[in-house]
Design an enzyme around this catalytic site. Structure first.
Site, PDB file in Angstrom:
ATOM      1  N   GLU A  57      21.982  52.415  49.013  1.00 27.26           N
ATOM      2  CA  GLU A  57      23.286  52.425  49.133  1.00 27.26           C
ATOM      3  C   GLU A  57      23.690  53.998  49.740  1.00 27.26           C
ATOM      4  OE1 GLU A  57      27.148  53.779  46.445  1.00 27.26           O
ATOM      5  OE2 GLU A  57      25.468  52.604  45.305  1.00 27.26           O
ATOM      6  N   LYS A  82      29.947  48.143  37.978  1.00 22.95           N
ATOM      7  CA  LYS A  82      29.321  49.593  37.898  1.00 22.95           C
ATOM      8  C   LYS A  82      29.803  50.711  36.829  1.00 22.95           C
ATOM      9  CE  LYS A  82      29.874  52.919  40.650  1.00 22.95           C
ATOM     10  NZ  LYS A  82      29.893  53.822  41.921  1.00 22.95           N
TER      11      LYS A  82
END
Length: 214
Positions: free
Chosen positions: A48, A134
């Site tokens: 990411e 998340k």
């Protein structure tokens, strides 16, 4: 607004099989594709890149063009989401519940991991069609918090982010996290900026071994 179930299901299965995401925040990245290669050599295949890194879309494009599985994080707006997807991001990550980002992901058929902390925010992320939720900052609440969340939400895929390291990653996974995010423990900004790929691989190997993946 929900993402197509096949998009979410496929992303969840891939995360379950390969449950570490490297989160890169650095003042510079000399070679994004080489960074991904170094991480993969250490067993980390999800990368990411974040909007807090300069020229992030250029790094995304270079890594994606080289065939690496990359996404973009710290996505706050639909415009950022669209720009990241256009540069090759295969998944999106937000720091909190961002409906417009979820909408952009849905329109493009790209999975999104929405950030949340409280039970109410987890429910909102699910309603927005998150492929996973998340939990940030994970270290502040600890692995036990994941067990607590799985009480009312037994089937919600949770990702631990924030303060996760080789010393505690396995605890989060054992507590029910689908995946964990590896930040400065694996990709310290100074090491990334220096292009020390051997050190990145060493750190990735240590992290994945601590997760029982080595």
């Amino acid at each position: 607004m929900n993402l197509p179930s096949t998009v979410a299901t496929t992303a969840r299965a891939a995360l379950a099989a390969d449950p570490v995401i490297a989160v890169v925040r650095a003042p510079r990245i000399p070679d994004a594709a080489a960074l991904c290669e170094a991480l993969a050599a250490g067993g980390i295949n999800w990368v990411e890149f974040t909007y807090t890194t300069p020229d992030v879309t250029e790094h995304l494009k270079k890594a994606a063009d080289a065939g690496w599985r990359v996404g973009v994080g710290t996505v706050l707006t639909a415009e950022q989401a669209t720009r990241g997807i256009g540069a090759g991001a295969g998944f999106l990550v937000t720091p909190g519940c961002r409906p417009e980002v979820a909408g952009a992901a849905h329109a493009a058929g790209v999975p999104v991991v929405l950030g949340a902390l409280t039970p109410t925010e987890v429910a909102l992320a699910v309603d927005l069609g998150a492929a996973a939720v998340k939990i940030f900052p994970a270290k502040a609440f600890g692995p036990g918090y994941f067990k607590d969340l799985h009480g009312p939400y037994p089937d919600v895929p949770l990702v631990a982010s924030g303060g996760v390291n080789a010393g505690n990653a396995a605890e989060f996974l054992a507590a029910g996290a689908l995946a964990v995010c590896a930040g400065t423990d694996v990709v310290p900004p100074a090491v990334v900026a220096a292009g020390d790929w051997a050190e990145i691989t060493r750190r990735a190997l240590a992290f994945t071994a601590a997760c029982g993946r080595g």
